[in-house]
Motif scaffolding. Structure first.
Motif, PDB file in Angstrom:
ATOM      1  N   LYS A 185       2.501   1.696  -3.621  1.00 31.04           N
ATOM      2  CA  LYS A 185       1.647   2.050  -4.508  1.00 31.04           C
ATOM      3  C   LYS A 185       0.995   3.531  -4.372  1.00 31.04           C
ATOM      4  O   LYS A 185       0.859   4.107  -5.290  1.00 31.04           O
ATOM      5  CB  LYS A 185       0.128   1.169  -4.502  1.00 31.04           C
ATOM      6  CG  LYS A 185       0.521  -0.215  -5.194  1.00 31.04           C
ATOM      7  CD  LYS A 185      -0.539  -1.095  -5.123  1.00 31.04           C
ATOM      8  CE  LYS A 185      -0.414  -2.384  -5.764  1.00 31.04           C
ATOM      9  NZ  LYS A 185      -1.585  -3.317  -5.895  1.00 31.04           N
ATOM     10  N   ASN A 186       0.905   3.773  -2.911  1.00 36.88           N
ATOM     11  CA  ASN A 186       0.450   5.295  -2.858  1.00 36.88           C
ATOM     12  C   ASN A 186       1.543   6.217  -3.267  1.00 36.88           C
ATOM     13  O   ASN A 186       1.302   7.300  -3.585  1.00 36.88           O
ATOM     14  CB  ASN A 186       0.299   5.363  -1.287  1.00 36.88           C
ATOM     15  CG  ASN A 186      -0.042   6.811  -0.693  1.00 36.88           C
ATOM     16  OD1 ASN A 186       0.624   7.792  -0.548  1.00 36.88           O
ATOM     17  ND2 ASN A 186      -1.567   6.914  -0.657  1.00 36.88           N
ATOM     18  N   ASP A 241       0.818  -1.233   0.029  1.00 39.78           N
ATOM     19  CA  ASP A 241      -0.058   0.121   0.116  1.00 39.78           C
ATOM     20  C   ASP A 241       0.770   1.200   0.109  1.00 39.78           C
ATOM     21  O   ASP A 241       0.505   2.242  -0.787  1.00 39.78           O
ATOM     22  CB  ASP A 241      -1.040   0.094   1.304  1.00 39.78           C
ATOM     23  CG  ASP A 241      -2.049  -1.003   1.233  1.00 39.78           C
ATOM     24  OD1 ASP A 241      -2.391  -1.511  -0.097  1.00 39.78           O
ATOM     25  OD2 ASP A 241      -2.836  -1.471   2.083  1.00 39.78           O
ATOM     26  N   SER A 271       0.362   7.501  -6.332  1.00 40.29           N
ATOM     27  CA  SER A 271      -0.618   9.015  -6.090  1.00 40.29           C
ATOM     28  C   SER A 271       0.429   9.921  -5.774  1.00 40.29           C
ATOM     29  O   SER A 271       0.191  11.206  -6.218  1.00 40.29           O
ATOM     30  CB  SER A 271      -1.371   8.447  -4.719  1.00 40.29           C
ATOM     31  OG  SER A 271      -1.805   9.347  -4.367  1.00 40.29           O
ATOM     32  N   TRP A 272       1.253   9.935  -4.912  1.00 39.79           N
ATOM     33  CA  TRP A 272       2.391  10.777  -4.390  1.00 39.79           C
ATOM     34  C   TRP A 272       2.804  11.515  -5.782  1.00 39.79           C
ATOM     35  O   TRP A 272       2.949  12.621  -5.949  1.00 39.79           O
ATOM     36  CB  TRP A 272       3.116  10.251  -3.332  1.00 39.79           C
ATOM     37  CG  TRP A 272       4.226  11.327  -2.780  1.00 39.79           C
ATOM     38  CD1 TRP A 272       3.910  12.136  -1.962  1.00 39.79           C
ATOM     39  CD2 TRP A 272       5.474  11.464  -3.751  1.00 39.79           C
ATOM     40  NE1 TRP A 272       5.163  13.059  -2.115  1.00 39.79           N
ATOM     41  CE2 TRP A 272       6.223  12.495  -2.704  1.00 39.79           C
ATOM     42  CE3 TRP A 272       6.280  10.808  -4.407  1.00 39.79           C
ATOM     43  CZ2 TRP A 272       7.261  13.011  -2.874  1.00 39.79           C
ATOM     44  CZ3 TRP A 272       7.686  11.325  -4.643  1.00 39.79           C
ATOM     45  CH2 TRP A 272       8.128  12.511  -3.894  1.00 39.79           C
TER      46      TRP A 272
END
Length: 343
Positions: A211-212, A208, A216-217
């Motif tokens: 992937k974050n 997680d 995303s970041w």
């Protein structure tokens, strides 16, 4: 000695390729376990060649010799087969910019981290992998290393300056509590079964985090950079950011301002919210602060709807927070006008 039950497989490249993947075997120590080797084993098994192999938990040197990679046991670190950190004189760190001594998790991540990041995010560009490799280490892995090596978060003489981030560091205690109790079944099989659960817990959190950061970041940082670079086109003052879409922007703004040499110049960020209204946010003095560089005017604070529109002279206002750090209006044009008046 006993073999670990097969961990839950992540989708890997091997499922998309007809070429066979060599199965490589992992060995770590038997008995009680910790967060670092639970995570180290899970990270390795995210890679097809180790995910297809066997995992053995043993303190017998013959089993270490038979394995393809040995983790958290053996008192040897060579960066090829042996990845232990318990031996006297071990001082390995992630790089010359970090001082935290590595655990088995840090050692595996140092050598295999970029490959694992690509496996989970499909990112392959070397410069981007370098960025993500460091970011994920600092956000997650370093705290695991510090915990296992007994390193305090704060320097004794400088208690206000933390050495590392530890938002996820309660995980080691969760893993520790998974070990069989002293007055219940303490067989190898009992420890192995609980170790499998520990690997899954540590692995799920790690995946997680990766992937974050990667999915995303990183895209958010790229959007914030693009928005900063065009700020003079969006508004002649250069003090207002207008986002085409909402992204988490505060952390990136402070980092990018420093990189670009424009610290403190940007005062307001405008973006559309989930309800299709627009928001105006006063840039805080620090990422976690409610104190703004230039708060919205005091005479507007706490007002709503028509009362706010009348006070500001801007049609379509929705609200201004009583603390003056955020407000809203029905259109992009309205929040831009609020920003201009606030300047």
């Amino acid at each position: 000695m006993s073999s670990e039950p097969e961990l839950k497989k992540q989708k890997t490249e091997e499922t998309m390729s007809a070429e066979p993947v060599q199965a490589l075997n992992i060995c770590t120590h038997s008995g009680s376990f910790h967060a670092d080797e639970s995570l180290a084993v899970y990270m390795l098994r995210l890679l097809p060649r180790y995910g297809r192999g066997e995992l053995t938990r043993s303190r017998d040197p013959k089993d270490w010799e038979a394995a393809d990679i040995v983790v958290d046991v053996g008192a040897v670190y060579d960066g090829v087969k042996f990845f232990d950190h318990h031996q006297r004189g071990f001082t390995e760190t992630f790089d010359d910019k970090h001082s935290t001594k590595l655990s088995s998790a840090g050692l595996i991540y140092k050598h295999f981290g970029k490959e694992i990041i690509t496996q989970l995010t499909s990112v392959k560009e070397e410069a981007v992998l370098d960025l993500l490799h460091v970011k994920i280490y600092e956000d997650f892995i370093e705290a695991i290393d510090a915990n296992d090596n007994g390193i305090n978060k704060f320097e004794t003489e400088h208690p206000s300056a933390p050495r590392f981030k530890d938002r996820a560091i309660t995980l080691p205690s969760i893993v520790s509590n998974l070990n069989p109790l002293w007055n219940e079944d303490n067989s190898d099989a009992a420890f192995d079964a609980k170790f499998s659960i520990a690997c899954q817990i540590m692995g799920n959190v790690f995946v997680d985090v990766v992937k974050n950061v990667g999915l995303s970041w990183l895209p958010a940082k790229q959007i914030v950079l693009q928005t900063i670079n065009r700020r003079l086109e969006d508004h002649k003052s250069g003090k207002i950011l207008i986002f085409d879409q909402f992204v988490p922007w505060k952390e990136h703004l402070f980092e990018l301002e420093k990189e670009l040499g424009i610290e403190g110049e940007i005062l307001y960020a405008l973006f559309e919210d989930s309800g299709k209204n627009w928001r105006i946010a006063a840039v805080p003095k620090a990422a976690s602060s409610f104190e703004s560089r230039k708060a919205l005017p005091e005479k507007w604070r706490g007002l709503r709807d028509d009362v706010l529109s009348e006070a500001s002279g801007v049609e379509g206002c929705v609200f201004i927070h009583a603390a003056g750090f955020i407000g809203g209006a029905k259109t992009k044009e309205a929040v831009l006008k609020l920003a201009e008046l606030s300047l």
